[in-house]
Enzyme design. Structure first.
Site, short mmCIF file in Angstrom:
data_model
loop_
_atom_site.label_atom_id
_atom_site.label_comp_id
_atom_site.label_asym_id
_atom_site.label_seq_id
_atom_site.Cartn_x
_atom_site.Cartn_y
_atom_site.Cartn_z
N HIS A 162 0.88 -1.22 0.06
CA HIS A 162 0.04 -0.07 -0.11
C HIS A 162 0.78 1.26 -0.01
CE1 HIS A 162 -2.16 3.08 2.46
NE2 HIS A 162 -2.97 2.83 1.43
N GLU B 23 1.95 1.96 -3.35
CA GLU B 23 1.10 2.37 -4.07
C GLU B 23 0.99 4.05 -3.99
OE1 GLU B 23 -2.91 1.74 -3.01
OE2 GLU B 23 -2.98 3.80 -3.39
N HIS B 24 1.17 4.53 -2.89
CA HIS B 24 1.18 5.99 -2.64
C HIS B 24 2.56 6.61 -3.35
CE1 HIS B 24 -1.74 7.21 0.76
NE2 HIS B 24 -2.16 5.97 0.33
N GLU C 65 -4.53 7.69 7.47
CA GLU C 65 -5.46 6.75 6.74
C GLU C 65 -5.59 5.79 7.67
OE1 GLU C 65 -3.94 5.71 3.15
OE2 GLU C 65 -5.76 4.42 2.58
#
Lengths: 427, 421
Positions: free
Chosen positions: A69, A72-73, A145
């Site tokens: 993840h 991905e950022h 998040e």
């Protein structure tokens, strides 16, 4: 590069599949009459891929949780300092990405300037650029998040269920990781993961919509970079049939208890998994759907608001379970009723007439997957991740019979289940 | 293109046909004034009627009928659009051409929907008591569950606080007390009232054969006496009085900040698209001022976005931010709004947002639900604009237009849910 055209008579539709010389799988699904084209460039790499080795390495490495993840950022930043969103803003495309248990997907949808957007997509995903400074900076946003999800009762009740069902399969770990695990991430480990999993042999490009096929193929030919054939070995830990804990409860500021009930089943893969997924969708609908006795009981008694329990056949590489969720004043009583119903049906079996009705309904659901470019692109991506054809659902459904259902029903073991509850805070 | 036929006083049949769709979506939308005394009754009706009807008096039989229709999706509920409440009943179902045995699905679906809305099970002049009790309890739980999602909860609370005592300040389902007080006899009266006097929009979006659907509802409304017919309306909110502030304390790891902005004077609805574009430059895209500066540069929050509430003319900014950083985030957000007011954005920023919206508007035509929603929201208030007209208007917007509309706005609502005392 041999192109295969796969057709479906009922839908009067077709798609093209080919393997690019770099190893990239390409799925092109033309859809006339629509305005929007959707493209997804994805890697078979998600949060469950914690321990792995490349064919060129001698030993397994374990990476910090949440790294897929995080990667991905970070891919949205480019070496020249221009943000990827900035590049897409010139084409008008709507762009985003997500990471799940088994994949990381980068996508856009657009009505105009498709070719320009496709070039941007293929380029930014293929050109990682990380520095210590930019890697460090992302911890603030991802930390927020993670906290946002920790406040979310739907997310917590679901993850607690997985955590307490699975001993070793990494679906028991939050996709974004934890504040502590992401603090361990640095640019070296990001590059290591990128170079392993963002190899074209492990990736797919899916496009659905009214795009021009020839132009798309030209762009693929010019923009996809050569990559060495890398084989990835993912460490598979033994997963017992039993669950970790049969019940888990936490408290959050909610109006009434929320619950998730998970029944753990044996994991499958490929077409076997797809067939089992469809069989258990039918079983869930027969158990708690709007024509079931249990639904009426839960509705009349007010035990589950509106009588509606959501259900999901939660499956992937190494995991397969049935998850029922909802809100109830007494989740333990809901579990008891559901267990009774399962045991009762295991004894009596389902009948032909009710089976025919739910099969009809599932046919409608399958057709709905072809009702927009977005849906089709998602179906195509699933077909790559799980190694089956886009139309296989329709053909498998036609072959399913009542015996499949009643045999599979018997495999549900109510002792291999977890009840996760989020209770309201005490005054 | 939307084709509209008037069936009866205040009853309209709208069709949008496109061969590419595999499903047909039919909805019957009753539009009434958002009135705190009636909102709960209408909300209960929207859930009560979908449980059974005279043809399928047993709810399980209704469930089986939907399964037989290839898993047709029966939906119902309420929406709040400006000063109006919309009570919707609809079914989305597979088109005839895709049925396995060549049977006609569309006609059966239209008849079933007609039966659910107009032939409810009534005993001794009342709805079934048990059904009413259960649906009241379900609705109470639904309203109470809005507390679970703190982002949506904060947004709702900010709106209720700003419009305290007005129709727009009501929950679309009504509040818990008023739901509990609703009597069965009141429901029958409310039911008759919406059939006789609500503005009605019947929407068909799908593959082709809307004729059967039209005939079913035309015949039905021919037998209903319509009087005192409501005409939907919408009054944009104009800033009144001082800034309202409210802080609510709860056990949250992340604070939820909601800021509401209103225009200080009335404006023509032609400015709606200009304000929408201005709001997008401020916080509607990943290139917006709020995303780039408050989220990315300051790393203050995971989300920070702005949206334009078309029906009331308000701009809402929502942000999820670490408890200790609420005031910093607020200051940064207000600074970014000032940047727009002062013209500190480029023509290129404007062009990018225009292209983005052009894409978004065109993609509306790719989903039956999207088409239905696009037109329905505009039909309430009789302000229907075609997508091509809107795209033409948007392309003409200049930087000075954006600065002028931004300067109409000022902060009117400041709402926070936090655990930081």
């Amino acid at each position: 590069m041999e192109k295969v055209v796969i057709k479906n008579e009922k839908l009067s539709e077709k798609y093209i599949k080919f393997k690019h010389k770099t190893g990239l799988t390409v799925l092109l699904y033309p859809m006339e009459g629509y305005s929007t084209s959707t493209a997804i460039f994805a890697t078979k790499y998600g949060s469950i891929d914690r321990t792995f080795k490349k064919s060129t390495s001698s030993s397994f490495i374990t990476v910090p949780d949440g790294i897929a993840h995080y990667l991905e950022h970070k891919l949205f930043e480019n070496e020249d300092g221009v943000d990827t969103f900035e590049l897409f803003s010139k084409t008008g495309a709507s762009v985003n990405a997500y990471t799940s248990f088994d994949r990381t997907a980068y996508y856009f949808s657009c009505t105009d300037n498709f070719c320009e957007s496709l070039k941007i997509l293929l380029n930014y995903v293929q050109n990682p650029y990380f520095t210590d400074e930019t890697v460090q900076k992302e911890q603030g946003i991802i930390g927020q998040e993670i906290k946002m999800y920790e406040d979310d009762p739907d997310w917590r009740v679901f993850f607690n269920c997985l955590e307490n069902m699975y001993h070793n399969v990494a679906v028991n770990v939050n996709i974004a990781g934890t504040i502590e695990s992401i603090a361990e991430i640095n640019k070296e480990v990001l590059y290591e993961c990128y170079n392993t999993f963002y190899n074209m042999n492990n990736m797919v490009l899916v496009i659905a919509g009214p795009f021009d096929i020839d132009s798309a193929i030209d762009i693929i030919q010019s923009e996809i970079k050569d990559s060495d054939p890398v084989e990835i070995e993912r460490k598979v830990d033994y997963e017992p049939d039993s669950v970790v804990n049969s019940i888990v409860e936490i408290s959050l500021p909610v109006s009434q208890p929320q619950f998730c009930i998970g029944y753990k089943l044996n994991a499958l893969s490929g077409l076997d998994m797809l067939k089992a997924e469809m069989i258990y969708q039918l079983i869930c609908e027969l158990l708690v759907g709007e024509s079931s006795e249990l639904y009426k009981d839960l509705y009349d008694s007010g035990l589950v608001a509106g009588g509606n329990m959501d259900y999901e056949v939660f499956c992937g590489e190494g995991y397969f379970s049935l998850i029922f969720s909802g809100e109830s004043s007494d989740p333990k009583k809901v579990l008891s009723k559901l267990n009774c119903e399962i045991e009762n049906k295991i004894k009596t079996g389902f009948g032909n007439s009710e089976f025919d009705l739910v099969k009809n309904a599932l046919y409608g659901y399958c057709m709905n997957c072809f009702n927009s470019p977005n849906r089709v692109a998602r179906e195509a991506l699933d077909s790559f991740i799980f190694k089956y054809g886009i139309y296989d659902k329709i053909s498998i459904l036609g072959e399913l019979n009542l015996k499949d259902i009643n045999d599979s029903l018997k495999l549900i073991n109510i002792n291999h289940s977890t009840l996760s509850i989020v209770n309201p805070l005490e005054d | 293109m939307l084709n509209t036929k008037k069936i009866k006083s205040g009853v309209y049949f709208h069709s949008f046909v496109d061969k590419k769709f595999k499903f047909n979506r039919i909805s019957v939308n009753f539009v009434v004034k958002m009135d705190s005394k009636e909102v709960s009754q209408n909300a209960i009706l929207s859930f009560l009627l979908r449980k059974r009807c005279q043809q399928y008096p047993n709810m399980l039989d209704l469930g089986k009928k939907l399964q037989q229709l290839y898993g047709a999706n029966l939906f119902s509920g309420c929406k709040k659009v400006g000063d109006n409440q919309i009570i919707t009943f609809g079914i989305s179902a597979l088109d005839d051409e895709l049925s396995l045995n060549g049977e006609s699905i569309s006609k059966q679906v239209a008849k079933l929907l007609d039966c659910i809305i107009f032939d409810p099970v009534i005993e001794s002049g009342k709805f079934v008591n048990e059904d009413v009790d259960i649906e009241k309890q379900n609705l109470v739980e639904l309203v109470e569950s809005e507390y679970n999602d703190k982002k949506q909860y904060a947004m709702n609370q900010a709106l209720y606080c700003l419009f305290d005592g007005e129709g727009y300040g009501c929950n679309k389902y009504g509040d818990v007390d008023s739901i509990r007080k609703v009597e069965n006899s009141q429901l029958i009266e409310a039911y008759k009232k919406i059939l006789e006097s609500a503005e009605v929009h019947i929407m068909f979006v799908g593959r082709e054969n809307y004729r059967d659907c039209f005939d079913v509802f035309k015949n039905r409304f021919d037998s209903i006496n319509r009087n005192n017919v409501y005409i939907s309306q919408n009054e944009k909110y104009v800033k009144l009085g001082e800034l309202k502030k409210k802080v609510e304390y709860d056990q949250v790891l992340q604070s939820k900040l909601v800021l509401g902005f209103a225009s200080s004077k009335k404006y023509n609805s032609k400015l709606d698209d200009v304000i929408m574009i201005m709001t997008a430059i401020l916080g509607g895209t990943p290139m917006s001022k709020l995303f780039v500066n408050v989220r990315e540069k300051l790393s203050l929050c995971y989300y920070c976005s702005a949206r334009y509430d078309l029906s009331k003319g308000l701009i809402w900014i929502e942000s999820g931010v670490e408890n200790k950083n609420v005031e910093r985030a607020k200051t940064a957000i207000l600074e970014q709004f000032e940047e727009i007011k002062n013209g500190n954005f480029s023509d290129e920023d404007l062009e990018k947002v225009i292209i983005f919206f052009e894409n978004g508007l065109k993609s509306t035509f790719d989903s039956p639900g999207g088409i239905e929603n696009y037109y329905l929201l505009q039909l309430c208030g009789n302000n229907v604009k075609s997508i091509s007209d809107r795209i033409d208007n948007i392309k003409r917007i200049k930087k000075q237009d954006i600065i002028e509309v931004a300067n109409l706005y000022s902060l009117v609502m400041d709402y926070v849910v936090t655990s930081e005392v």
